[in-house]
Design a protein around this motif. Structure first.
Motif, PDB file in Angstrom:
ATOM      1  N   MET A 134      88.205  52.376  27.508  1.00  0.00           N
ATOM      2  CA  MET A 134      88.284  53.670  26.688  1.00  0.00           C
ATOM      3  C   MET A 134      88.630  54.948  27.203  1.00  0.00           C
ATOM      4  O   MET A 134      89.333  55.826  26.902  1.00  0.00           O
ATOM      5  CB  MET A 134      86.882  54.026  25.803  1.00  0.00           C
ATOM      6  CG  MET A 134      86.598  52.636  24.835  1.00  0.00           C
ATOM      7  SD  MET A 134      87.865  52.383  23.767  1.00  0.00           S
ATOM      8  CE  MET A 134      88.342  50.964  24.339  1.00  0.00           C
ATOM      9  N   TYR A 135      87.971  55.051  28.419  1.00  0.00           N
ATOM     10  CA  TYR A 135      88.233  56.384  29.099  1.00  0.00           C
ATOM     11  C   TYR A 135      89.666  56.507  29.582  1.00  0.00           C
ATOM     12  O   TYR A 135      90.387  57.594  29.529  1.00  0.00           O
ATOM     13  CB  TYR A 135      87.356  56.462  30.504  1.00  0.00           C
ATOM     14  CG  TYR A 135      87.500  57.708  30.975  1.00  0.00           C
ATOM     15  CD1 TYR A 135      86.990  59.216  30.626  1.00  0.00           C
ATOM     16  CD2 TYR A 135      88.153  58.030  32.368  1.00  0.00           C
ATOM     17  CE1 TYR A 135      86.977  60.261  31.165  1.00  0.00           C
ATOM     18  CE2 TYR A 135      88.373  59.021  32.835  1.00  0.00           C
ATOM     19  CZ  TYR A 135      87.871  60.291  32.247  1.00  0.00           C
ATOM     20  OH  TYR A 135      87.981  61.414  32.876  1.00  0.00           O
ATOM     21  N   ALA A 136      90.211  55.346  30.190  1.00  0.00           N
ATOM     22  CA  ALA A 136      91.670  55.213  30.681  1.00  0.00           C
ATOM     23  C   ALA A 136      92.428  55.703  29.361  1.00  0.00           C
ATOM     24  O   ALA A 136      93.717  56.449  29.794  1.00  0.00           O
ATOM     25  CB  ALA A 136      91.800  54.086  31.246  1.00  0.00           C
ATOM     26  N   ILE A 137      92.316  55.010  28.218  1.00  0.00           N
ATOM     27  CA  ILE A 137      93.166  55.266  27.124  1.00  0.00           C
ATOM     28  C   ILE A 137      93.180  57.022  26.794  1.00  0.00           C
ATOM     29  O   ILE A 137      94.273  57.315  26.561  1.00  0.00           O
ATOM     30  CB  ILE A 137      92.868  54.673  25.932  1.00  0.00           C
ATOM     31  CG1 ILE A 137      93.069  52.869  26.176  1.00  0.00           C
ATOM     32  CG2 ILE A 137      93.495  54.980  24.730  1.00  0.00           C
ATOM     33  CD1 ILE A 137      92.522  52.124  25.089  1.00  0.00           C
ATOM     34  N   GLN A 153      92.762  59.362  28.793  1.00  0.00           N
ATOM     35  CA  GLN A 153      93.477  59.984  29.964  1.00  0.00           C
ATOM     36  C   GLN A 153      95.076  60.129  29.686  1.00  0.00           C
ATOM     37  O   GLN A 153      96.006  60.690  30.161  1.00  0.00           O
ATOM     38  CB  GLN A 153      92.957  59.665  31.370  1.00  0.00           C
ATOM     39  CG  GLN A 153      91.520  59.666  31.560  1.00  0.00           C
ATOM     40  CD  GLN A 153      91.289  61.107  31.505  1.00  0.00           C
ATOM     41  OE1 GLN A 153      91.786  61.938  32.248  1.00  0.00           O
ATOM     42  NE2 GLN A 153      90.460  61.446  30.564  1.00  0.00           N
ATOM     43  N   ALA A 154      95.410  58.755  28.925  1.00  0.00           N
ATOM     44  CA  ALA A 154      97.035  58.667  28.821  1.00  0.00           C
ATOM     45  C   ALA A 154      97.275  59.334  27.356  1.00  0.00           C
ATOM     46  O   ALA A 154      98.670  59.191  26.983  1.00  0.00           O
ATOM     47  CB  ALA A 154      97.291  57.179  28.647  1.00  0.00           C
ATOM     48  N   ALA A 155      96.562  60.182  26.824  1.00  0.00           N
ATOM     49  CA  ALA A 155      96.764  60.847  25.247  1.00  0.00           C
ATOM     50  C   ALA A 155      96.761  62.215  25.556  1.00  0.00           C
ATOM     51  O   ALA A 155      95.962  62.965  26.470  1.00  0.00           O
ATOM     52  CB  ALA A 155      96.005  60.183  24.498  1.00  0.00           C
ATOM     53  N   PRO A 156      97.592  62.959  24.717  1.00  0.00           N
ATOM     54  CA  PRO A 156      97.339  64.353  24.874  1.00  0.00           C
ATOM     55  C   PRO A 156      96.005  64.871  24.457  1.00  0.00           C
ATOM     56  O   PRO A 156      95.365  64.144  23.370  1.00  0.00           O
ATOM     57  CB  PRO A 156      98.627  64.816  23.979  1.00  0.00           C
ATOM     58  CG  PRO A 156      98.840  64.047  22.934  1.00  0.00           C
ATOM     59  CD  PRO A 156      98.369  62.638  23.754  1.00  0.00           C
ATOM     60  N   GLY A 157      95.802  65.982  24.395  1.00  0.00           N
ATOM     61  CA  GLY A 157      94.384  66.690  23.659  1.00  0.00           C
ATOM     62  C   GLY A 157      93.343  66.881  24.936  1.00  0.00           C
ATOM     63  O   GLY A 157      93.361  66.777  25.902  1.00  0.00           O
ATOM     64  N   PRO A 187      99.054  64.490  37.365  1.00  0.00           N
ATOM     65  CA  PRO A 187      98.076  63.260  37.179  1.00  0.00           C
ATOM     66  C   PRO A 187      98.785  62.219  36.102  1.00  0.00           C
ATOM     67  O   PRO A 187      98.428  61.111  36.349  1.00  0.00           O
ATOM     68  CB  PRO A 187      96.938  64.004  36.445  1.00  0.00           C
ATOM     69  CG  PRO A 187      97.257  65.411  36.743  1.00  0.00           C
ATOM     70  CD  PRO A 187      98.802  65.709  37.011  1.00  0.00           C
ATOM     71  N   LEU A 188      99.563  62.779  35.359  1.00  0.00           N
ATOM     72  CA  LEU A 188     100.206  61.679  34.526  1.00  0.00           C
ATOM     73  C   LEU A 188     101.123  60.667  35.163  1.00  0.00           C
ATOM     74  O   LEU A 188     101.083  59.474  34.678  1.00  0.00           O
ATOM     75  CB  LEU A 188     100.930  62.510  33.396  1.00  0.00           C
ATOM     76  CG  LEU A 188     101.066  61.614  31.922  1.00  0.00           C
ATOM     77  CD1 LEU A 188      99.583  61.369  31.549  1.00  0.00           C
ATOM     78  CD2 LEU A 188     101.740  62.121  30.799  1.00  0.00           C
ATOM     79  N   LEU A 242     100.509  59.544  38.187  1.00  0.00           N
ATOM     80  CA  LEU A 242      99.791  58.845  38.966  1.00  0.00           C
ATOM     81  C   LEU A 242      99.072  57.758  37.910  1.00  0.00           C
ATOM     82  O   LEU A 242      98.965  56.716  38.205  1.00  0.00           O
ATOM     83  CB  LEU A 242      98.248  59.594  39.677  1.00  0.00           C
ATOM     84  CG  LEU A 242      98.829  60.540  40.584  1.00  0.00           C
ATOM     85  CD1 LEU A 242      97.643  61.480  41.126  1.00  0.00           C
ATOM     86  CD2 LEU A 242      99.279  59.690  41.845  1.00  0.00           C
ATOM     87  N   ILE A 243      98.706  58.218  36.854  1.00  0.00           N
ATOM     88  CA  ILE A 243      98.003  57.320  35.629  1.00  0.00           C
ATOM     89  C   ILE A 243      99.152  56.013  35.336  1.00  0.00           C
ATOM     90  O   ILE A 243      98.916  54.916  35.378  1.00  0.00           O
ATOM     91  CB  ILE A 243      97.766  58.047  34.194  1.00  0.00           C
ATOM     92  CG1 ILE A 243      96.789  59.002  34.797  1.00  0.00           C
ATOM     93  CG2 ILE A 243      97.698  57.039  33.262  1.00  0.00           C
ATOM     94  CD1 ILE A 243      95.240  58.412  34.500  1.00  0.00           C
ATOM     95  N   ALA A 274      98.907  52.279  35.825  1.00  0.00           N
ATOM     96  CA  ALA A 274      99.215  51.310  34.903  1.00  0.00           C
ATOM     97  C   ALA A 274     100.232  50.149  35.260  1.00  0.00           C
ATOM     98  O   ALA A 274      99.756  49.130  35.079  1.00  0.00           O
ATOM     99  CB  ALA A 274      99.904  52.087  33.672  1.00  0.00           C
ATOM    100  N   GLY A 277      96.599  71.540  21.711  1.00  0.00           N
ATOM    101  CA  GLY A 277      95.923  70.508  22.110  1.00  0.00           C
ATOM    102  C   GLY A 277      96.981  69.350  22.185  1.00  0.00           C
ATOM    103  O   GLY A 277      96.808  68.528  22.953  1.00  0.00           O
ATOM    104  N   GLY A 290      98.926  69.157  25.976  1.00  0.00           N
ATOM    105  CA  GLY A 290      98.129  69.032  27.178  1.00  0.00           C
ATOM    106  C   GLY A 290      97.874  67.673  27.619  1.00  0.00           C
ATOM    107  O   GLY A 290      97.084  67.046  26.870  1.00  0.00           O
TER     108      GLY A 290
END
Lengths: 173, 191
Positions: A48-51, A53-57, A157-158, A160-161, A165, B21, B24
């Motif tokens: 859940m945490y990894a998902i 991190q791969a989404a905006p917001g 960071p993205l 690296l993610i 993956a 939102g 980012g």
């Protein structure tokens, strides 16, 4: 329904304890959701945490995913409203009563005093996340490489993610 | 404050904060500054930093604190709610969409392994943030004591956050207050 109420209550408490942002309360979410209640497995928690991190917001949205796993859409709403509600009320209270007056010494005092605490909590968060998945030396190496690259370079960071993956999908982690 | 734009309506706050939102990945703060200070000129840089440091001192997600304070300042309670809803609920729809996608494909081993790889990186990103912050601080024994105490209690021993914070927060502030007072009364000339 009972779970939704429990989620709301626990995250509302964490909202008031989240100094330095929502991420610093991840170890306690892990304790509450995985260890104490068994609502999520270790693997689900880290997924859940990894998902998120791969989404905006805003970063805090990972709590909505935890909530969803526990109790569906109502759970995700309870988690996000619990996590943001009490702290937002305090913030608007400050803006309403004290927002325009120039700052006294106390914000400096609190910020400096709690800096060490925030850092200790962030390192705990990294530790808990790593411990949930890094069972092979390759995983540990990937985590350490991320730390070094983030500190020494300006890599996004993205990216690296994305590398993580790919390495995972190929079975390296 | 010469060139401020007129204050936004709740509707504008909603759409603008939704836009921030959605821009980012891994932190929206840089986009909030760009939108608030540069694109819309609702605040100047000094006002933005003041509001941000208040948002960081208060508990809770920093950027959410910032958004609701700005919303209230410009358009009252409806403004605060509009900024919050735009910043949180619009990106939340996307995150939940991604989750549904994952749940659909999670039986595939490669998908689960992919998430493990992403988590290994995410853990490294958080650790790096902690290290970066630590390097930017003046290194004192009090900060080290509180930081190591928090790491051992929360990270290693996995104790509940509430009792740990009930001890460490007052301790940290008391230690800092003592030092600030010491600087003010005794060591001022040495500074």
């Amino acid at each position: 329904m009972e779970r939704i109420a429990e989620l709301l209550g626990h995250f509302a408490t964490l909202s008031l304890l989240a100094i330095g942002g929502a991420s610093s309360t991840i170890p306690d979410m892990h304790r509450f959701l995985v260890e104490a209640n068994g609502w999520l497995t270790d693997a689900q928690f880290s997924a859940m945490y990894a998902i998120s991190q791969a989404a905006p917001g805003p970063n805090v949205l990972f709590v909505a995913l935890f909530g969803w796993k526990v109790a569906g859409f109502g759970g995700s709403l309870a988690a996000i409203v619990g996590m943001c509600g009490p702290s937002s009320l305090i913030a608007v209270g400050f803006e309403y009563f004290a927002g325009r007056s120039p700052h006294a010494r106390w914000p400096v005092l609190i910020r400096r005093g709690l800096a060490g605490l925030t850092i200790g909590l962030l390192l705990s968060t990294g530790w808990v996340l790593a411990a949930s998945i890094d069972h092979r030396w390759t995983g540990i190496a990937l985590t350490l490489a991320t730390v070094v690259l983030t500190l020494k370079t300006r890599v996004h960071p993205l990216l690296l993610i994305g590398i993580g993956a790919a390495a995972g999908a190929l079975g390296f982690v | 404050m010469p060139d401020h734009a007129p204050p936004p309506t709740p509707r504008t706050l909603f759409t603008e904060f939704a836009r921030m939102g959605l821009s980012g990945f891994g932190g929206v703060l840089p986009f909030v500054r760009r939108a608030v200070v540069e694109r819309n000129r609702w605040l100047d840089d000094r006002e933005f930093v003041e509001l941000l440091s208040l948002g960081q001192v208060l508990p809770g997600p920093n950027v959410i604190n910032l958004a609701v304070m700005m919303g209230l300042r410009f358009a009252g309670w409806r403004g605060a709610l509009a900024a919050f809803a735009g910043l949180v609920f619009v990106p939340m729809a996307i995150v939940l969409g991604l989750l549904l996608l994952y749940e659909h494909f999670q039986d595939i081993a490669a998908v689960r392994n992919m998430l493990r790889g992403m988590t290994a990186v995410a853990a490294g990103l958080v650790l790096a943030t902690g290290v970066k912050l630590a390097l930017g601080q003046s290194r004192t024994w009090r900060a080290a004591l509180v930081g190591v105490g928090a790491f051992v209690a929360i990270g290693v021993l996995r104790w509940p956050l509430l009792p740990v914070m009930a001890v460490l927060v007052p301790l940290a502030i008391w230690l800092e207050w003592n030092t600030m007072r010491g600087v003010k009364t005794g060591k001022l000339e040495a500074e």
